[in-house]
Design a protein around this motif. Structure first.
Motif, mmCIF file in Angstrom:
data_model
loop_
_atom_site.group_PDB
_atom_site.id
_atom_site.type_symbol
_atom_site.label_atom_id
_atom_site.label_comp_id
_atom_site.label_asym_id
_atom_site.label_seq_id
_atom_site.Cartn_x
_atom_site.Cartn_y
_atom_site.Cartn_z
ATOM 1 N N LEU A 13 0.826 -1.203 0.000
ATOM 2 C CA LEU A 13 0.000 0.000 0.000
ATOM 3 C C LEU A 13 0.862 1.256 0.000
ATOM 4 O O LEU A 13 0.547 2.237 -0.676
ATOM 5 C CB LEU A 13 -0.931 0.011 1.214
ATOM 6 N N LEU A 17 0.489 3.696 -3.138
ATOM 7 C CA LEU A 17 -0.187 4.954 -2.828
ATOM 8 C C LEU A 17 0.775 6.130 -2.708
ATOM 9 O O LEU A 17 0.402 7.175 -2.196
ATOM 10 C CB LEU A 17 -1.004 4.812 -1.543
ATOM 11 N N SER A 18 1.993 5.975 -3.187
ATOM 12 C CA SER A 18 2.906 7.112 -3.235
ATOM 13 C C SER A 18 2.366 8.130 -4.233
ATOM 14 O O SER A 18 2.001 7.769 -5.353
ATOM 15 C CB SER A 18 4.298 6.666 -3.668
ATOM 16 N N PRO A 19 2.272 9.398 -3.845
ATOM 17 C CA PRO A 19 1.704 10.394 -4.757
ATOM 18 C C PRO A 19 2.489 10.476 -6.058
ATOM 19 O O PRO A 19 3.707 10.595 -6.055
ATOM 20 C CB PRO A 19 1.816 11.700 -3.977
ATOM 21 N N GLN A 24 -2.338 10.844 -8.743
ATOM 22 C CA GLN A 24 -2.143 11.942 -7.810
ATOM 23 C C GLN A 24 -3.469 12.638 -7.609
ATOM 24 O O GLN A 24 -4.138 13.008 -8.573
ATOM 25 C CB GLN A 24 -1.115 12.936 -8.338
ATOM 26 N N SER A 43 -1.366 16.715 -2.006
ATOM 27 C CA SER A 43 -1.486 15.326 -2.436
ATOM 28 C C SER A 43 -0.831 14.373 -1.439
ATOM 29 O O SER A 43 -1.307 13.262 -1.234
ATOM 30 C CB SER A 43 -0.891 15.130 -3.829
ATOM 31 N N HIS A 47 -3.032 11.413 0.186
ATOM 32 C CA HIS A 47 -2.569 10.034 0.047
ATOM 33 C C HIS A 47 -2.274 9.398 1.407
ATOM 34 O O HIS A 47 -2.480 8.204 1.579
ATOM 35 C CB HIS A 47 -1.337 9.976 -0.860
ATOM 36 N N SER A 48 -1.808 10.181 2.374
ATOM 37 C CA SER A 48 -1.581 9.613 3.706
ATOM 38 C C SER A 48 -2.895 9.279 4.398
ATOM 39 O O SER A 48 -2.989 8.264 5.107
ATOM 40 C CB SER A 48 -0.752 10.568 4.565
ATOM 41 N N ILE A 50 -5.664 8.363 2.765
ATOM 42 C CA ILE A 50 -6.127 7.160 2.056
ATOM 43 C C ILE A 50 -5.347 5.934 2.532
ATOM 44 O O ILE A 50 -5.928 4.871 2.760
ATOM 45 C CB ILE A 50 -5.991 7.351 0.529
ATOM 46 N N TYR A 51 -4.037 6.079 2.723
ATOM 47 C CA TYR A 51 -3.189 4.980 3.223
ATOM 48 C C TYR A 51 -3.664 4.519 4.600
ATOM 49 O O TYR A 51 -3.799 3.323 4.856
ATOM 50 C CB TYR A 51 -1.740 5.439 3.263
ATOM 51 N N PHE A 54 -7.006 2.614 4.279
ATOM 52 C CA PHE A 54 -6.823 1.259 3.755
ATOM 53 C C PHE A 54 -6.170 0.331 4.779
ATOM 54 O O PHE A 54 -6.540 -0.837 4.888
ATOM 55 C CB PHE A 54 -6.002 1.266 2.471
#
Length: 68
Positions: A13, A17-19, A24, A43, A47-48, A50-51, A54
């Motif tokens: 993940l 999920l790295s921007p 992005q 971003s 993304h953090s 979302i990480y 998840f």
């Protein structure tokens, strides 16, 4: 460590999920950009979040965790 599911899921993940790698959100010119390999502070924050969501989904809701 007997169960490798948790570290493998977390590492996958983190990588995916790295921007800028796959997508992005938000992008520099559009709300959603694909594979531009660039990043912004907004971003990184999105993304953090979302990480974290998840990871919570996999480890808490779906009960994928370490059995020690």
């Amino acid at each position: 460590m007997k169960d490798w599911a948790a570290p493998l899921i977390a590492a996958a993940l983190f990588a995916f999920l790295s921007p800028g790698l796959l997508f992005q959100m938000p992008g520099k010119h559009r709300p959603f950009e694909f594979m531009n390999m660039k990043t912004t502070a907004a971003s990184i924050f999105v993304h953090s979040i979302i990480y974290g969501l998840f990871l919570t989904l996999f480890f808490v809701v779906l009960s994928v965790h370490l059995y020690v």
